[in-house]
Design an enzyme around this catalytic site. Structure first.
Site, short mmCIF file in Angstrom:
data_model
loop_
_atom_site.label_atom_id
_atom_site.label_comp_id
_atom_site.label_asym_id
_atom_site.label_seq_id
_atom_site.Cartn_x
_atom_site.Cartn_y
_atom_site.Cartn_z
N ASN A 27 0.84 -1.21 0.00
CA ASN A 27 0.00 0.00 0.00
C ASN A 27 0.87 1.25 0.00
O ASN A 27 0.56 2.23 -0.68
CB ASN A 27 -0.96 0.00 1.20
CG ASN A 27 -2.19 -0.83 0.93
OD1 ASN A 27 -3.06 -0.45 0.15
ND2 ASN A 27 -2.26 -2.01 1.55
N ARG A 33 -0.25 -2.58 14.93
CA ARG A 33 -0.35 -2.23 16.34
C ARG A 33 -1.63 -1.44 16.57
O ARG A 33 -2.05 -0.64 15.74
CB ARG A 33 0.84 -1.35 16.77
CG ARG A 33 2.14 -2.12 16.87
CD ARG A 33 3.23 -1.25 17.44
NE ARG A 33 2.88 -0.69 18.74
CZ ARG A 33 2.97 -1.33 19.90
NH1 ARG A 33 3.36 -2.57 19.94
NH2 ARG A 33 2.65 -0.72 21.03
N LEU A 93 -3.61 1.50 18.35
CA LEU A 93 -3.18 2.82 18.81
C LEU A 93 -3.89 3.16 20.12
O LEU A 93 -5.08 2.94 20.27
CB LEU A 93 -3.52 3.90 17.77
CG LEU A 93 -3.02 3.70 16.35
CD1 LEU A 93 -3.14 5.01 15.56
CD2 LEU A 93 -1.60 3.20 16.30
N ASN A 110 -6.67 4.43 8.17
CA ASN A 110 -6.25 3.03 8.14
C ASN A 110 -6.93 2.35 6.96
O ASN A 110 -7.99 2.81 6.51
CB ASN A 110 -6.66 2.33 9.43
CG ASN A 110 -6.21 0.88 9.47
OD1 ASN A 110 -5.06 0.57 9.10
ND2 ASN A 110 -7.07 -0.02 9.90
N HIS A 156 -8.37 -1.46 5.79
CA HIS A 156 -8.72 -2.75 6.36
C HIS A 156 -9.25 -3.65 5.23
O HIS A 156 -10.09 -3.21 4.44
CB HIS A 156 -9.80 -2.55 7.44
CG HIS A 156 -10.20 -3.82 8.10
ND1 HIS A 156 -9.41 -4.44 9.05
CD2 HIS A 156 -11.28 -4.62 7.93
CE1 HIS A 156 -10.01 -5.55 9.45
NE2 HIS A 156 -11.14 -5.69 8.79
#
Ligand code: GRF
Length: 219
Positions: free
Chosen positions: A17, A94, A96, A110, A112
């Site tokens: 990405n 991770r 946040l 983000n 997904h």
């Protein structure tokens, strides 16, 4: 032309990405500048991709920190020092803490690999195959304090075929991830995204919403 938004991209793995974002910036279709690529893993291939394009990198190993909050504060300090305005999570494995989310409220994206709110969490391509859904896809969303829960910016849909494996579905979804992530960042760069409660409102969106919903033709 819109201004170049200073972004920081966070990776833990292969960084395809990240590569799609770099490629769109270099093709001048994305008005952003990557100020830093940061990883919690020194061997993340995403760091090599960044170096190949002369982008600054930082490695911050979470195992060196006593708490999630301490780690996140150190990451935020680096991002601030680099002048990052928008944080782009691209396979950053991770969760946040509120320390991070508050410092960059509605300025963390983000991606997904499922159609949220279906299948949050990990191994979601396998979960989609096992569940027998007919469609899955990917979602770019703003990050809030819950995992994979924040306001949705763009989604792309892909079919799930009867003989799909986790791998074949993941590959089909990933192709769409590479299309929609740069576009979500571009909408931000153009100043067109506004979060209202759970919803992301997009200035100047056509009635059919074609900039935020992608339905590639069936293969
Ligand atoms: C992607 O499937 C993304 O949706 C998920 O992690 C994967 C990262 O892939 N969050 P890459 O590192 O960008 O190749």
């Amino acid at each position: 032309m819109a201004r170049q938004v200073p972004i920081g991209v966070l990776v833990s793995g292969s960084g395809t990405n990240l590569q799609a974002i770099i490629d769109e910036i270099e093709a001048k279709r994305l008005d952003a500048k990557i100020e830093v690529v940061l990883s919690n893993k020194a061997d993340a291939y995403g760091l090599v991709r960044a170096k190949n394009h002369r982008i600054a990198t930082e490695v911050l190993d979470h195992k060196q920190f006593s708490s999630r909050e301490a780690y996140d504060q150190a990451v935020v300090d680096i991002l601030h020092a680099r002048g990052v305005e928008l944080v782009v999570l691209a396979g950053f494995m991770r969760l946040l803490s509120p320390v991070f989310v508050k410092a960059y409220s509605n300025r963390i994206m983000n991606i997904h690999p499922a159609l949220l709110p279906s299948f949050p969490g990990l191994h979601v391509q396998k979960k989609a195959v096992d569940h027998g859904v007919r469609f899955s896809g990917c979602t770019v969303h703003f990050v809030n304090e819950e995992c994979d829960e924040g306001p949705i910016i763009i989604q792309a849909v892909v079919p799930v075929f009867p003989d799909d494996s986790e791998e074949s579905l993941a590959a089909r979804i990933l192709k769409q991830e590479h299309r929609i992530y740069p576009r979500a960042i571009q909408l931000y760069a153009e100043g067109r995204l506004h979060v209202e409660g759970r919803r992301v409102l997009v200035d100047g969106l056509a009635k059919d919403g074609n900039e935020v919903l992608f339905q590639p033709p069936l293969e």
